[in-house]
Design a protein around this motif. Structure first.
Motif, PDB file in Angstrom:
ATOM      1  N   THR A   1       0.857  -1.190   0.000  1.00  0.00           N
ATOM      2  CA  THR A   1       0.000   0.000   0.000  1.00  0.00           C
ATOM      3  C   THR A   1       0.889   1.233   0.000  1.00  0.00           C
ATOM      4  O   THR A   1       1.823   1.337   0.789  1.00  0.00           O
TER       5      THR A   1
ATOM      6  N   TRP B   1     -11.935   5.105  -0.487  1.00  0.00           N
ATOM      7  CA  TRP B   1     -11.671   3.776   0.061  1.00  0.00           C
ATOM      8  C   TRP B   1     -13.004   3.062   0.231  1.00  0.00           C
ATOM      9  O   TRP B   1     -14.063   3.682   0.231  1.00  0.00           O
TER      10      TRP B   1
ATOM     11  N   GLU C   1     -10.076  -1.679   0.318  1.00  0.00           N
ATOM     12  CA  GLU C   1      -9.397  -1.206  -0.887  1.00  0.00           C
ATOM     13  C   GLU C   1      -9.281   0.310  -0.830  1.00  0.00           C
ATOM     14  O   GLU C   1     -10.259   1.013  -0.516  1.00  0.00           O
ATOM     15  N   PHE C   2      -8.089   0.823  -1.128  1.00  0.00           N
ATOM     16  CA  PHE C   2      -7.831   2.262  -1.163  1.00  0.00           C
ATOM     17  C   PHE C   2      -7.566   2.671  -2.608  1.00  0.00           C
ATOM     18  O   PHE C   2      -6.682   2.126  -3.268  1.00  0.00           O
TER      19      PHE C   2
ATOM     20  N   LEU D   1      -7.630   7.631  -1.556  1.00  0.00           N
ATOM     21  CA  LEU D   1      -8.012   8.295  -0.308  1.00  0.00           C
ATOM     22  C   LEU D   1      -7.053   9.452  -0.048  1.00  0.00           C
ATOM     23  O   LEU D   1      -5.832   9.274  -0.012  1.00  0.00           O
TER      24      LEU D   1
END
Length: 403
Positions: A149, A203, A224-225, A228
């Motif tokens: 991420t 998100w 899930e991003f 953002l």
């Protein structure tokens, strides 16, 4: 270390024990107390939280200026054990994961403005929170260096986050989140911790992951991003300090798990002993049989070993040390003790233990995750071996008091 509790701490511990026995344990026998995910029903939780607050037993882990009682880690060890003699206890006292660990790290490292915005509502019990770090393969699990991420810094100083997280405890009920993301490839300064609210766009929750055991409120979710946006004032500590944040949060949080698990292990022994006394077979009570006595004695000793390891780690934290070695030992011992105690109690109770006439089957299903969460047994064993390789005979050194 001195194992005697200060009188004020013992008073809190005793009052928690009486509150659990009188107010909380009876709720477990009523099917109407449970929500669809086998935890305490939320409206009932709110009512019980009000009673705990009125009894002066709210948020004991935080400083008084943040709404708590200011107990150190040693005092927490004694009190958290009493809280979790009931499966509903920690949530009622606002001392359950993940809020517990999130509040403690925010109290320690957040700015005054961040504490007012992100900590205070959790401490008041108005919102719940989550800590988003673990990722699906090939992302990070116990090894944060594998984190995929990413947070991309924008021209205006804000960040946009892209990636996936999973098994994020409490996410479906959380309003306040701490998310870990990569901001560079630096081995030590490559991660950053960000704060965000559930209403911010960019998100989503992909699914609530079904598990074998009962769930914390909000379950274990995959997130899930997709862009953002995080403002600079919502960076926790600073850019590149994410690894520090995880170390500050996860060590004490692992230890509070141990404190709670030992309370559940004690409850298993209590249920087993009570049944062994009343249940007769072939002319004698089960409690009179040597095989049953050996099982109960072994469980009692294992719990006491867990308590001693947990107390030593708590003492080290109160002295200002990281206690990584001590926390790893306590984590392995407490997790395995809980699993073994639940198994033993079910065995002594026979079919009754396997049924839902007691909370043993609930505890047994819950207990299996203890050897996985916050680092599997094997990870902590490798940590201990690393200390052994570095320290050699000093692994077992005694601390020496100053003259």
């Amino acid at each position: 270390m001195d194992f005697s509790l200060p009188a004020a701490t013992e008073d809190i511990r005793s009052r928690i024990a009486h509150f659990v026995a009188r107010e909380i344990v009876p709720l477990e026998a009523d099917p109407a107390s449970y929500d669809d995910h086998e935890n305490i029903r939320l409206d009932l939780l709110d009512a019980m939280r009000a009673r705990a607050r009125a009894a002066g037993l709210w948020c004991i882990q935080l400083a008084p200026e943040h709404g708590g009682l200011g107990l150190g880690r040693v005092g927490m060890a004694a009190c958290y054990e009493e809280m979790n003699r009931s499966i509903f206890g920690p949530a009622i006292f606002n001392s359950a994961a993940p809020d517990d660990g999130n509040m403690m790290v925010l109290e320690k490292v957040a700015t005054p403005a961040q504490k007012a915005r992100w900590l205070a509502p959790i401490a008041r019990g108005e919102v719940r929170s989550a800590f988003a770090m673990t990722e699906p393969h090939p992302g990070s699990g116990s090894d944060p260096s594998m984190m995929l991420t990413r947070a991309e810094r924008q021209a205006d100083g804000s960040y946009r986050i892209y990636g996936r997280k999973w098994f994020i405890t409490g996410a479906a009920e959380a309003a306040h989140f701490i998310v870990m993301a990569r901001t560079s490839d630096d081995a030590r300064k490559g991660l950053t911790a960000f704060l965000f609210h559930r209403d911010q766009p960019g998100w989503r929750i992909l699914r609530r992951i079904a598990i074998m055991g009962p769930e914390e409120h909000g379950g274990h979710c995959e997130l899930e991003f997709d862009g953002l946006t995080i403002s600079p004032e919502d960076v926790l500590m600073g850019e590149g300090d994410g690894l520090k944040v995880t170390q500050i949060r996860l060590g004490p949080a692992r230890l509070t798990h141990c404190m709670r698990w030992l309370g559940l292990a004690r409850r298993c022994v209590e249920i087993a002993r009570a049944y062994a006394v009343e249940r007769h077979s072939f002319g004698v009570a089960l409690a009179e049989r040597e095989s049953v006595q050996m099982k109960l004695g072994q469980a009692a000793m294992s719990i006491e070993i867990g308590r001693l390891l947990t107390m030593k780690a708590a003492w080290e934290l109160d002295r200002g040390n990281l206690a990584r070695k001590e926390i790893s030992m306590a984590k392995i011992q407490a997790a395995n003790t809980l699993h073994q105690a639940a198994d033993m109690a079910i065995q002594i109770n026979g079919a009754r233990g396997y049924s839902r006439d007691t909370v043993l089957e609930w505890i047994y299903r819950y207990a299996r995750q203890a050897r996985l969460v916050d680092g599997a047994d094997e990870v902590h064993q490798m940590v201990l071996n690393r200390f052994l390789s570095q320290e050699k005979a000093d692994f077992w050194r005694w601390p020496v008091a100053a003259p």
